[in-house]
Design an enzyme around this catalytic site. Structure first.
Site, PDB file in Angstrom:
ATOM      1  N   ASP A  71     -15.210  33.502 -18.521  1.00  0.00           N
ATOM      2  CA  ASP A  71     -14.818  32.973 -19.828  1.00  0.00           C
ATOM      3  C   ASP A  71     -13.956  34.024 -20.512  1.00  0.00           C
ATOM      4  O   ASP A  71     -14.289  35.206 -20.465  1.00  0.00           O
ATOM      5  CB  ASP A  71     -16.049  32.643 -20.681  1.00  0.00           C
ATOM      6  CG  ASP A  71     -15.750  31.656 -21.795  1.00  0.00           C
ATOM      7  OD1 ASP A  71     -14.808  31.913 -22.573  1.00  0.00           O
ATOM      8  OD2 ASP A  71     -16.450  30.638 -21.887  1.00  0.00           O
ATOM      9  N   SER A  78     -18.325  27.901 -35.281  1.00  0.00           N
ATOM     10  CA  SER A  78     -18.408  26.464 -34.992  1.00  0.00           C
ATOM     11  C   SER A  78     -18.999  26.180 -33.619  1.00  0.00           C
ATOM     12  O   SER A  78     -19.333  25.029 -33.313  1.00  0.00           O
ATOM     13  CB  SER A  78     -17.017  25.826 -35.098  1.00  0.00           C
ATOM     14  OG  SER A  78     -16.155  26.328 -34.081  1.00  0.00           O
ATOM     15  N   ASN A  79     -19.144  27.202 -32.771  1.00  0.00           N
ATOM     16  CA  ASN A  79     -19.753  27.023 -31.442  1.00  0.00           C
ATOM     17  C   ASN A  79     -21.272  26.901 -31.515  1.00  0.00           C
ATOM     18  O   ASN A  79     -21.903  26.322 -30.623  1.00  0.00           O
ATOM     19  CB  ASN A  79     -19.445  28.212 -30.534  1.00  0.00           C
ATOM     20  CG  ASN A  79     -17.968  28.466 -30.301  1.00  0.00           C
ATOM     21  OD1 ASN A  79     -17.567  29.611 -30.118  1.00  0.00           O
ATOM     22  ND2 ASN A  79     -17.152  27.428 -30.295  1.00  0.00           N
ATOM     23  N   LEU A  80     -21.874  27.440 -32.559  1.00  0.00           N
ATOM     24  CA  LEU A  80     -23.302  27.720 -32.530  1.00  0.00           C
ATOM     25  C   LEU A  80     -24.188  26.481 -32.561  1.00  0.00           C
ATOM     26  O   LEU A  80     -25.349  26.552 -32.169  1.00  0.00           O
ATOM     27  CB  LEU A  80     -23.672  28.658 -33.682  1.00  0.00           C
ATOM     28  CG  LEU A  80     -22.978  30.029 -33.658  1.00  0.00           C
ATOM     29  CD1 LEU A  80     -23.411  30.860 -34.848  1.00  0.00           C
ATOM     30  CD2 LEU A  80     -23.265  30.759 -32.361  1.00  0.00           C
ATOM     31  N   ARG A  82     -24.086  24.036 -30.665  1.00  0.00           N
ATOM     32  CA  ARG A  82     -24.294  23.490 -29.317  1.00  0.00           C
ATOM     33  C   ARG A  82     -24.333  24.579 -28.242  1.00  0.00           C
ATOM     34  O   ARG A  82     -24.903  24.368 -27.176  1.00  0.00           O
ATOM     35  CB  ARG A  82     -23.191  22.492 -28.980  1.00  0.00           C
ATOM     36  CG  ARG A  82     -21.794  23.115 -28.872  1.00  0.00           C
ATOM     37  CD  ARG A  82     -20.687  22.087 -28.900  1.00  0.00           C
ATOM     38  NE  ARG A  82     -19.370  22.693 -28.713  1.00  0.00           N
ATOM     39  CZ  ARG A  82     -18.701  23.333 -29.668  1.00  0.00           C
ATOM     40  NH1 ARG A  82     -19.226  23.461 -30.880  1.00  0.00           N
ATOM     41  NH2 ARG A  82     -17.507  23.842 -29.432  1.00  0.00           N
ATOM     42  N   LYS A  95     -17.592  35.856 -25.185  1.00  0.00           N
ATOM     43  CA  LYS A  95     -18.676  34.977 -24.739  1.00  0.00           C
ATOM     44  C   LYS A  95     -19.314  35.475 -23.457  1.00  0.00           C
ATOM     45  O   LYS A  95     -20.524  35.335 -23.256  1.00  0.00           O
ATOM     46  CB  LYS A  95     -18.149  33.558 -24.548  1.00  0.00           C
ATOM     47  CG  LYS A  95     -17.880  32.804 -25.830  1.00  0.00           C
ATOM     48  CD  LYS A  95     -17.467  31.370 -25.552  1.00  0.00           C
ATOM     49  CE  LYS A  95     -17.215  30.619 -26.842  1.00  0.00           C
ATOM     50  NZ  LYS A  95     -16.796  29.220 -26.592  1.00  0.00           N
ATOM     51  N   ASP A 139     -13.755  22.345 -20.640  1.00  0.00           N
ATOM     52  CA  ASP A 139     -13.474  21.189 -21.488  1.00  0.00           C
ATOM     53  C   ASP A 139     -11.989  20.822 -21.489  1.00  0.00           C
ATOM     54  O   ASP A 139     -11.504  20.200 -22.426  1.00  0.00           O
ATOM     55  CB  ASP A 139     -13.922  21.463 -22.929  1.00  0.00           C
ATOM     56  CG  ASP A 139     -13.192  22.651 -23.556  1.00  0.00           C
ATOM     57  OD1 ASP A 139     -12.396  23.311 -22.855  1.00  0.00           O
ATOM     58  OD2 ASP A 139     -13.416  22.930 -24.755  1.00  0.00           O
ATOM     59  N   ASN A 140     -11.265  21.218 -20.443  1.00  0.00           N
ATOM     60  CA  ASN A 140      -9.842  20.888 -20.405  1.00  0.00           C
ATOM     61  C   ASN A 140      -9.450  20.462 -18.991  1.00  0.00           C
ATOM     62  O   ASN A 140     -10.039  20.909 -18.000  1.00  0.00           O
ATOM     63  CB  ASN A 140      -8.990  22.067 -20.878  1.00  0.00           C
ATOM     64  CG  ASN A 140      -9.082  23.257 -19.944  1.00  0.00           C
ATOM     65  OD1 ASN A 140      -8.337  23.354 -18.969  1.00  0.00           O
ATOM     66  ND2 ASN A 140     -10.010  24.178 -20.231  1.00  0.00           N
ATOM     67  N   CYS A 197     -13.258  17.948 -27.976  1.00  0.00           N
ATOM     68  CA  CYS A 197     -14.430  17.968 -28.855  1.00  0.00           C
ATOM     69  C   CYS A 197     -14.070  18.491 -30.240  1.00  0.00           C
ATOM     70  O   CYS A 197     -14.673  18.093 -31.239  1.00  0.00           O
ATOM     71  CB  CYS A 197     -15.537  18.816 -28.236  1.00  0.00           C
ATOM     72  SG  CYS A 197     -16.306  18.061 -26.789  1.00  0.00           S
ATOM     73  N   CYS A 348      -2.739  15.938 -38.405  1.00  0.00           N
ATOM     74  CA  CYS A 348      -4.137  15.715 -38.026  1.00  0.00           C
ATOM     75  C   CYS A 348      -4.827  17.069 -38.036  1.00  0.00           C
ATOM     76  O   CYS A 348      -4.463  17.934 -38.827  1.00  0.00           O
ATOM     77  CB  CYS A 348      -4.232  15.009 -36.675  1.00  0.00           C
ATOM     78  SG  CYS A 348      -3.505  15.950 -35.303  1.00  0.00           S
TER      79      CYS A 348
END
Length: 389
Positions: A71, A78-80, A82, A95, A139-140, A197, A348
């Site tokens: 990683d 904002s990761n925490l 999940r 990470k 996630d990509n 996400c 957006c």
């Protein structure tokens, strides 16, 4: 599909290991031999995020002898909700470091190999070659195709999962023994067609369910027990609490594992997932930078700023003077009755949805541009006091 154990048994268990894994040892399907296979196994986790968090913890707790973590990202607040392997005090840390420390806390008998780098076509073969199997927690799409192709070329299985909002999918891909990822998805979706996400959101517990299921599949493969998800895709709906299953067959036309393969080495996956270039008279999509937009909002009253995010996103943050017209209204045609005359600038969260709306607007002959980088870029450059999500 019953498969032979992926890994040979390693050295005999120590007294400490017997005590730690006692509940495994009394399972006939695992036993001492199975635990020795786990001890001898080398598993690479690609991504220490939502899927990787529970997967790493359970693989370590199960006694997988060597766990690689790759990683290149750092922990964000904002990761925490999940990514439960990281803690509040880890914000800003790499990470891979945070995850490695958590693994060591769970099981100090496990060897952790840190790969603090981006997995790409150059690095992937050398890294993946050193492991028995890969768990894909990315996630990509570029990295998913990369992992699939390199594993297929090396003859290694990989456990894949995908999550979005409240839904998840899970399978084991193993070219030569079953279908690969390309058999199910021969080509990637058009850029921006599948929100990330970060754009669409994800229920915090969902990656916990899918990541744990990935660890379960990895353990089954190593030990040679049960019926791994080779040739099957499990689909989970967390709102209905249901699991469904569909069968998948190896595609004889597959570019990687078919009868006449065309993928014989890693390719440029970013370019592959970007799709073929389309020549147009208009050239690139017209855009404005955050600073250009800030100046226009002061100097040109004719310009209308259109926020194409969902209403619940606008409740988190918004740019003054923006009117809300969700992207879905452009798809149904309802947006045309709402939009005022004059030039438009659409935005957006990060630019993916606004780019799609912009194509619709320009095709209809409207004068329009979109905000490069979306409101995320606006916050970064213009209004850092706005809430992030």
């Amino acid at each position: 599909m019953q498969l032979s154990p992926l890994v040979d048994p390693g050295a005999d268990l120590t007294d400490e290991e017997v005590r730690r894994y006692a509940r495994h040892l009394i399972l006939p399907e695992v036993g001492r031999q199975g635990q020795r296979r786990l001890k001898n196994a080398r598993v690479l986790m690609v991504g220490a995020g939502g899927l990787g968090s529970p997967g790493l913890l359970y693989l370590a707790a199960a006694g997988v002898g060597t766990i690689g973590i790759i990683d290149f990202d750092v922990v964000d607040e904002s990761n925490l909700h999940r990514q439960v392997i990281h803690r509040t005090g880890d914000i800003g840390r790499a990470k891979v470091e945070s995850a490695a420390e958590a693994v060591a806390r769970v099981n100090p008998l496990v060897q952790v190999i840190r790969h603090a780098e981006r997995l790409d076509a150059t690095t992937a073969p050398g890294i993946i070659e050193g492991y028995d199997l890969v768990v894909d927690g990315t996630d990509n799409f570029p990295t998913r195709y990369l992992v699939n192709d390199v594993c297929g070329l090396l003859g290694k299985p990989h456990v894949w999962a995908s999550i979005f909002r409240f839904d998840g999918q899970l399978s084991v891909f193993w070219a030569g023994r079953g279908p690969c990822y390309r058999c199910l998805f021969p080509t990637p979706p058009p850029p921006g067609a599948v929100p990330s996400c970060a754009e669409g959101g994800v229920l915090g517990v969902l990656p916990g369910l899918l990541g744990t299921a990935q660890a379960n599949e990895a353990i089954k493969l190593i030990v040679g027990m049960g019926d791994p998800l080779v040739g099957r895709v499990a689909i989970h709906d967390s709102l209905r609490a249901t699991w469904q299953e569909i069968g998948v067959r190896a595609d004889p036309r597959c570019a990687l594992c078919g009868e006449s393969p065309t993928v014989t080495e890693p390719i440029d996956y970013v370019a592959f997932c970007a799709g073929p270039a389309v020549a147009t008279d208009e050239g690139p999509l017209p855009e404005v930078s955050p600073r250009e937009l800030a100046a226009l909002l002061v100097s040109d009253e004719r310009v209308t700023l259109v926020d194409v995010r969902e209403p619940h996103e606008r409740e988190i943050n918004r740019i003054d003077r923006a009117i809300g017209v969700p992207k879905g209204l452009f798809e149904t045609g309802e947006a045309w009755a709402i939009l005022p005359d004059g030039p438009l600038i659409v935005h957006c969260k990060s630019g993916a949805r606004s780019a799609q709306v912009l194509r619709t607007l320009t095709a209809a002959g409207r004068e329009a541009r979109h905000l490069a980088g979306g409101i995320d870029a606006w916050i970064e450059e213009i209004q850092p006091d706005l809430a992030r999500y």
